[in-house]
Design a protein around this motif. Structure first.
Motif, PDB file in Angstrom:
ATOM      1  N   SER B  28     -14.701 -22.505 -35.669  1.00 18.98           N
ATOM      2  CA  SER B  28     -15.764 -21.326 -36.629  1.00 18.98           C
ATOM      3  C   SER B  28     -15.980 -22.875 -37.559  1.00 18.98           C
ATOM      4  N   ALA B  29     -15.080 -23.637 -37.821  1.00 16.95           N
ATOM      5  CA  ALA B  29     -14.428 -24.391 -38.348  1.00 16.95           C
ATOM      6  C   ALA B  29     -15.747 -25.602 -38.156  1.00 16.95           C
ATOM      7  N   SER B  30     -15.874 -25.865 -37.778  1.00 14.96           N
ATOM      8  CA  SER B  30     -16.648 -26.910 -36.964  1.00 14.96           C
ATOM      9  C   SER B  30     -18.143 -26.732 -37.506  1.00 14.96           C
ATOM     10  N   ASN B  31     -18.149 -28.407 -38.232  1.00 14.28           N
ATOM     11  CA  ASN B  31     -19.521 -28.249 -39.070  1.00 14.28           C
ATOM     12  C   ASN B  31     -20.031 -29.110 -38.962  1.00 14.28           C
ATOM     13  N   TYR B  32     -20.526 -30.476 -37.984  1.00 12.29           N
ATOM     14  CA  TYR B  32     -21.014 -31.436 -37.450  1.00 12.29           C
ATOM     15  C   TYR B  32     -21.252 -31.038 -36.122  1.00 12.29           C
ATOM     16  N   PHE B  33     -22.194 -30.871 -35.182  1.00  9.68           N
ATOM     17  CA  PHE B  33     -22.602 -31.110 -34.196  1.00  9.68           C
ATOM     18  C   PHE B  33     -23.981 -31.940 -33.760  1.00  9.68           C
ATOM     19  N   PRO B  34     -23.192 -33.238 -32.900  1.00  9.11           N
ATOM     20  CA  PRO B  34     -24.197 -34.441 -32.898  1.00  9.11           C
ATOM     21  C   PRO B  34     -24.935 -34.138 -31.147  1.00  9.11           C
ATOM     22  N   TRP B  35     -25.572 -34.907 -30.573  1.00 10.31           N
ATOM     23  CA  TRP B  35     -26.466 -35.222 -29.453  1.00 10.31           C
ATOM     24  C   TRP B  35     -26.379 -36.322 -29.559  1.00 10.31           C
ATOM     25  N   TYR B  36     -25.321 -37.026 -27.901  1.00  9.21           N
ATOM     26  CA  TYR B  36     -26.037 -38.260 -27.770  1.00  9.21           C
ATOM     27  C   TYR B  36     -26.715 -38.257 -25.840  1.00  9.21           C
ATOM     28  N   LYS B  37     -27.395 -39.504 -25.654  1.00  8.89           N
ATOM     29  CA  LYS B  37     -27.996 -39.284 -24.638  1.00  8.89           C
ATOM     30  C   LYS B  37     -27.961 -40.589 -23.917  1.00  8.89           C
ATOM     31  N   GLN B  38     -27.244 -40.477 -22.990  1.00  8.45           N
ATOM     32  CA  GLN B  38     -26.999 -41.463 -21.968  1.00  8.45           C
ATOM     33  C   GLN B  38     -27.880 -41.974 -20.962  1.00  8.45           C
ATOM     34  N   GLU B  39     -28.401 -43.156 -21.024  1.00  6.59           N
ATOM     35  CA  GLU B  39     -29.415 -43.370 -19.467  1.00  6.59           C
ATOM     36  C   GLU B  39     -28.225 -44.070 -18.557  1.00  6.59           C
ATOM     37  N   LEU B  40     -28.977 -44.363 -17.364  1.00  9.03           N
ATOM     38  CA  LEU B  40     -27.538 -44.185 -16.315  1.00  9.03           C
ATOM     39  C   LEU B  40     -27.627 -45.890 -16.549  1.00  9.03           C
ATOM     40  N   GLY B  41     -26.424 -45.712 -16.022  1.00 11.36           N
ATOM     41  CA  GLY B  41     -25.654 -46.977 -16.327  1.00 11.36           C
ATOM     42  C   GLY B  41     -25.689 -47.709 -17.530  1.00 11.36           C
ATOM     43  N   LYS B  42     -25.401 -46.872 -18.987  1.00 10.21           N
ATOM     44  CA  LYS B  42     -25.883 -47.641 -20.194  1.00 10.21           C
ATOM     45  C   LYS B  42     -24.803 -46.847 -21.081  1.00 10.21           C
ATOM     46  N   ARG B  43     -24.674 -46.702 -21.995  1.00  9.85           N
ATOM     47  CA  ARG B  43     -23.230 -46.485 -23.209  1.00  9.85           C
ATOM     48  C   ARG B  43     -24.322 -45.482 -24.244  1.00  9.85           C
ATOM     49  N   PRO B  44     -23.053 -43.873 -24.162  1.00  5.45           N
ATOM     50  CA  PRO B  44     -23.947 -43.025 -24.760  1.00  5.45           C
ATOM     51  C   PRO B  44     -24.477 -43.460 -26.200  1.00  5.45           C
ATOM     52  N   GLN B  45     -25.495 -43.173 -26.718  1.00  3.63           N
ATOM     53  CA  GLN B  45     -25.652 -42.748 -28.003  1.00  3.63           C
ATOM     54  C   GLN B  45     -26.527 -41.888 -28.286  1.00  3.63           C
ATOM     55  N   LEU B  46     -26.072 -41.686 -30.107  1.00  5.47           N
ATOM     56  CA  LEU B  46     -26.234 -40.760 -30.628  1.00  5.47           C
ATOM     57  C   LEU B  46     -27.901 -40.661 -31.381  1.00  5.47           C
ATOM     58  N   ILE B  47     -28.460 -38.937 -30.525  1.00  2.00           N
ATOM     59  CA  ILE B  47     -30.435 -39.032 -30.587  1.00  2.00           C
ATOM     60  C   ILE B  47     -30.650 -38.261 -31.911  1.00  2.00           C
ATOM     61  N   ILE B  48     -29.589 -37.810 -32.445  1.00  2.00           N
ATOM     62  CA  ILE B  48     -29.530 -36.511 -32.918  1.00  2.00           C
ATOM     63  C   ILE B  48     -28.846 -35.279 -33.500  1.00  2.00           C
ATOM     64  N   ASP B  49     -28.340 -35.365 -34.825  1.00  2.00           N
ATOM     65  CA  ASP B  49     -27.261 -34.416 -35.753  1.00  2.00           C
ATOM     66  C   ASP B  49     -27.416 -33.561 -35.657  1.00  2.00           C
ATOM     67  N   ILE B  50     -27.109 -32.718 -36.800  1.00  2.00           N
ATOM     68  CA  ILE B  50     -27.512 -31.277 -37.409  1.00  2.00           C
ATOM     69  C   ILE B  50     -26.063 -30.895 -37.960  1.00  2.00           C
ATOM     70  N   ARG B  51     -25.885 -30.665 -38.599  1.00  2.00           N
ATOM     71  CA  ARG B  51     -24.505 -30.455 -40.715  1.00  2.00           C
ATOM     72  C   ARG B  51     -24.870 -28.826 -40.427  1.00  2.00           C
ATOM     73  N   SER B  52     -24.062 -27.972 -41.025  1.00  2.00           N
ATOM     74  CA  SER B  52     -24.162 -26.774 -40.463  1.00  2.00           C
ATOM     75  C   SER B  52     -23.954 -26.317 -41.902  1.00  2.00           C
ATOM     76  N   ASN B  53     -25.040 -27.439 -42.806  1.00  2.00           N
ATOM     77  CA  ASN B  53     -25.576 -26.184 -43.589  1.00  2.00           C
ATOM     78  C   ASN B  53     -26.805 -26.861 -43.378  1.00  2.00           C
ATOM     79  N   VAL B  54     -27.279 -26.327 -42.274  1.00  2.00           N
ATOM     80  CA  VAL B  54     -29.217 -26.664 -42.616  1.00  2.00           C
ATOM     81  C   VAL B  54     -29.092 -25.798 -40.722  1.00  2.00           C
ATOM     82  N   GLY B  55     -30.550 -24.924 -40.733  1.00  2.00           N
ATOM     83  CA  GLY B  55     -30.404 -24.664 -39.243  1.00  2.00           C
ATOM     84  C   GLY B  55     -31.337 -25.109 -38.645  1.00  2.00           C
ATOM     85  N   GLU B  56     -32.006 -25.840 -38.909  1.00  2.00           N
ATOM     86  CA  GLU B  56     -32.695 -26.649 -37.395  1.00  2.00           C
ATOM     87  C   GLU B  56     -33.431 -28.078 -38.226  1.00  2.00           C
ATOM     88  N   LYS B  57     -33.407 -28.741 -37.124  1.00  2.00           N
ATOM     89  CA  LYS B  57     -33.701 -30.238 -37.491  1.00  2.00           C
ATOM     90  C   LYS B  57     -34.297 -31.057 -37.234  1.00  2.00           C
TER      91      LYS B  57
END
Lengths: 114, 115
Positions: B28-57
């Motif tokens: 419950s202490a977690s407060n940062y939630f990123p999402w990464y996208k990894q295309e075939l043969g590529k590295r993971p890259q951040l596409i969007i993130d959200i912090r716990s002080n907001v409900g939607e982004k």
């Protein structure tokens, strides 16, 4: 900035040989991570450093794996001796700090141990 | 320590339809939630993130929602396109001092966009 740099990009070695993977993080980033990725196990965190100090190495599979970060611009991951089950893509990533910041991944090193 | 569960492991959707990927976390202490996208043969890259002080982004066709009470967060992709085909990873971490603040990734969702 050129981003996170890893070398080599591909490594093919025979079982029992020593393998050294290298990483140069983005300048100004204080945290560095080593990951291993396989189809079976997904993306696994092996170890991470804050300000060149190893913080958590609980993901290092066994004593054959070791990692160092002698300065803020260089890190190595060593496998000695290597085994076929070590075959994977190894990613290095860096971020401003470990928690709460985007991680920038390097291109990865594809390791094949025969 | 933190544990992140991600579902489904594989998702196929028709081009133009929406895709939803769900994750739950344990600390419950977690407060940062990123999402990464990894295309075939590529590295993971951040596409969007959200912090716990907001409900939607939102960012164009992608959105992330967070339910702190239930400890789950979701990625929504609308009007899917062929270039959305990739593996998506959710993650959770704690931004703060004095805690183990490493990021924990989910196992990933392989998204296929069908023509």
């Amino acid at each position: 900035d050129a981003g996170v740099i890893q070398s080599p990009r591909h490594e093919v070695t025979e079982m029992g040989q020593e393998v050294t993977l290298r990483c140069k993080p983005i300048s100004g980033h204080n945290s560095l991570f080593w990951y291993r990725q396989t189809m079976m196990r997904g993306l696994e965190l092996l170890i991470y450093f804050n300000n060149n100090v190893p913080i958590d190495d609980s993901g290092m599979p066994e004593d054959r794996f070791s990692a160092k970060m002698p300065n803020a611009s260089f890190s190595t991951l060593k496998i000695q001796p290597s085994e076929p089950r070590d075959s994977a893509v190894y990613f290095c990533a860096s971020s401003r700090l470990a928690g709460g910041y985007e991680q920038y991944f390097g291109p990865g090193t594809r390791l094949t141990v025969t | 320590g933190e544990n992140v569960e991600q579902h489904p492991s594989t998702l196929s959707v028709q081009e133009g339809d929406s895709a939803v990927i769900k994750c739950t976390y344990s600390d419950s202490a977690s407060n940062y939630f990123p999402w990464y996208k990894q295309e075939l043969g590529k590295r993971p890259q951040l596409i969007i993130d959200i912090r716990s002080n907001v409900g939607e982004k939102k960012d164009q066709r992608i959105a992330v929602t967070l339910n702190k009470t239930a400890k789950h967060f979701s990625l929504h992709i609308t009007e899917t396109q062929p270039e959305d085909s990739a593996v998506y990873f959710c993650a959770a971490s704690i931004e703060g001092s004095g805690r183990d603040d490493k990021i924990i990734f989910g196992k990933g969702t392989r998204l296929h966009i069908l023509p």
